[in-house]
Design a protein around this motif. Structure first.
Motif, PDB file in Angstrom:
ATOM      1  N   LYS A 135     -41.378  66.531 -20.606  1.00 53.91           N
ATOM      2  CA  LYS A 135     -40.042  66.109 -21.050  1.00 53.91           C
ATOM      3  C   LYS A 135     -39.572  64.871 -20.284  1.00 53.91           C
ATOM      4  N   THR A 136     -39.691  64.933 -18.980  1.00 49.68           N
ATOM      5  CA  THR A 136     -39.242  63.804 -18.172  1.00 49.68           C
ATOM      6  C   THR A 136     -40.055  62.556 -18.496  1.00 49.68           C
ATOM      7  N   HIS A 137     -41.353  62.757 -18.647  1.00 53.34           N
ATOM      8  CA  HIS A 137     -42.225  61.632 -18.984  1.00 53.34           C
ATOM      9  C   HIS A 137     -41.769  60.957 -20.285  1.00 53.34           C
TER      10      HIS A 137
ATOM     11  N   VAL B  56     -30.276  61.993 -19.548  1.00 53.14           N
ATOM     12  CA  VAL B  56     -29.886  63.091 -18.661  1.00 53.14           C
ATOM     13  C   VAL B  56     -30.956  64.174 -18.677  1.00 53.14           C
ATOM     14  N   ASP B  57     -31.571  64.379 -17.527  1.00 52.67           N
ATOM     15  CA  ASP B  57     -32.713  65.283 -17.426  1.00 52.67           C
ATOM     16  C   ASP B  57     -32.266  66.658 -16.954  1.00 52.67           C
ATOM     17  N   ASP B  58     -32.815  67.681 -17.558  1.00 52.03           N
ATOM     18  CA  ASP B  58     -32.555  69.068 -17.141  1.00 52.03           C
ATOM     19  C   ASP B  58     -31.073  69.446 -17.204  1.00 52.03           C
ATOM     20  N   ILE B  59     -30.520  69.327 -18.374  1.00 52.46           N
ATOM     21  CA  ILE B  59     -29.086  69.587 -18.566  1.00 52.46           C
ATOM     22  C   ILE B  59     -28.723  71.027 -18.210  1.00 52.46           C
TER      23      ILE B  59
END
Ligand code: ADP
Ligand code: MG
Length: 434
Positions: A143-145, A199-202
């Motif tokens: 996901k982050t990638h 926005v990562d890991d909401i």
């Protein structure tokens, strides 16, 4: 050439507008690779020219010259930077993206095809294709990638975009700190005039109501101004606990895509790509296949295993062949297995049931034959099927680990001659599902 373009702009624009934007813009002597460097007095002007006037400037250029040139609007200091490092065009937008996380380095397969495709579309047309993009999936699946690949792509296409990547946790701490200090200056500066918000890991904002409240404003402002928002989460928006409904329903208003576990072939492709990135050495396919077979949960684990094989082979100056990989990864695979399937207690009751003896006696110290064989079978199963260590098994049977070892060896040996014992073990394995 710049002067001609400038004159034409002067004709087209109201005098005050012209003066305000182009009054202090000057050309430099610098021209390379078809780029003519034009210096802007400040970032606002630069931003404005790139955003508002770039197209018409290009149009004018086309009309008045047949030369293949472009203007590049920069700040003074960027030219200085440029001198020190004369090969690359300086990276102008400063952001905190990991430059390795690109679309090119992302391996596409069944598990992530839809997410990848949507992400590329979002990157090509930020703010307009879909907004927001919500990507969910469990840990280590990319996901982050993917999110940062969107950011990196946009940052190349729109060098003046302010692209902000943050962990939701970071937003929370920034906001909490601003509240505590009663000083919102830094907070507002950081979170204003953003063109792309990642926005990562909401899910980290679960139950953090006032932060959510604050984020809701930012989110709306972005969406209403056609500024792209991308959100990742470890679960779908409807499964977020302790979240304001109006926020989760907004998350669902764009496109929601998920990333799943990669299948075997995809895992091998990922390993191939990573191996190329990590080392010049050739890593054989059987090694990659072995890793792909044994690390199935997520990509981060895959990477970790490959990394270990490569680094260790470098360290010991050894060939990273299949045997080497097996030896190196043995530890990792062993600690993994019992986690996946640690229901060994079930196995113990299956065995005591099969022999119709009380489990306490099977685990106890009695040397009666009717307890000893099932006891040894249990030890054998705990070791081979559940990968418990001799120590762990010893503590379950309250005995010394050497007794465990000899018990297991006995079963291993006898199994070859004793058909009945072999059958018993097969039956146990069948009953516990393996
Ligand atoms: P998540 O954010 O979902 O927990 P990450 O994006 O941090 O996962 O991915 C973990 C690691 O796996 C990263 O190093 C990333 O580069 C890699 N990775 C994940 N998916 C892929 C893929 N499809 N292709 C290449 N590398 C991947
Ligand atoms: Mg992540």
């Amino acid at each position: 050439l710049w002067n001609s373009v400038r004159d034409e702009l002067k004709n087209q624009l109201a005098p005050s507008t012209f003066e305000e934007t182009f009054g202090k813009v000057k050309r430099t002597a610098k021209e390379e690779n078809g780029l003519i460097y034009i210096i802007c007095p400040n970032t606002v002007t630069k931003f404005k020219i790139n955003q508002v006037y770039y197209k018409s400037i290009e149009g004018i250029l086309k009309k008045i010259t047949s030369r293949q040139v472009k203007f590049k609007f920069v700040l003074d200091e960027e030219i200085i930077e440029k001198k020190q490092d004369s090969i690359d065009i300086p990276k102008i937008s400063v952001n905190n993206l990991n430059l390795n996380y690109t679309f090119e380095s992302f391996v596409v397969g069944e598990s992530n095809k839809r997410s990848w495709l949507t992400a590329t579309k979002v990157a090509e047309d930020p703010g307009y294709f879909v907004n927001p993009l919500y990507i969910f999936g469990s840990v280590g699946l990319g996901k982050t990638h993917l999110m940062q690949a969107i950011g990196n792509f946009i940052s190349e296409m729109h060098i003046d975009f302010k692209i902000l990547y943050i962990q939701a946790q970071e937003y929370f701490s920034d906001y909490t700190k601003a509240c505590a200090d009663k000083n919102f200056e830094a907070f507002e500066k950081k979170y204003s005039t953003i063109d792309v918000l990642l926005v990562d890991d909401i899910q980290m904002l679960e139950k953090k109501v006032s932060t959510q409240e604050q984020f809701f404003n930012l989110f709306n402002e972005m969406i209403n101004n056609n500024k792209q928002v991308v959100i990742t989460s470890d679960r779908p928006a409807s499964k977020l606990n302790g979240f304001m409904d109006r926020l989760t329903s907004r998350f669902n208003s764009g496109i929601v895509v998920d990333i799943n576990q990669p299948d075997f072939n995809q895992r091998v492709s990922i390993l191939k790509k990573k191996a190329e990135e990590m080392t010049a050495k050739q890593i054989n396919d059987d090694v990659l296949a072995y890793i792909a077979e044994n690390f199935t949960d997520n990509v981060r684990e895959l990477e970790g295993a490959l990394n270990r094989v490569i680094r260790m082979s470098e360290l010991f100056n050894a060939e990273p062949n299949l045997q080497f990989a097996k030896d190196e990864l043995q530890v990792l695979i062993k600690v993994k297995k019992p986690k996946e399937d640690n229901n060994y207690e079930n196995a113990l009751s299956v065995i005591s049931d099969m022999y119709s003896i009380p489990q306490a006696d099977m685990l106890g110290k009695s040397r009666q034959e009717k307890y000893v064989t099932p006891r040894h079978i249990s030890m054998y199963i705990l070791k081979t099927k559940y990968s418990l260590t001799l120590q762990q098994i010893a503590s379950i049977f309250s005995c010394h680990h050497t007794s465990v070892m000899s018990g297991i060896q006995k079963i291993e040996k006898e199994q070859e001659e004793n058909e009945e014992l072999k059958l018993a073990i097969e039956t146990v394995l069948k009953k516990i599902g393996g």
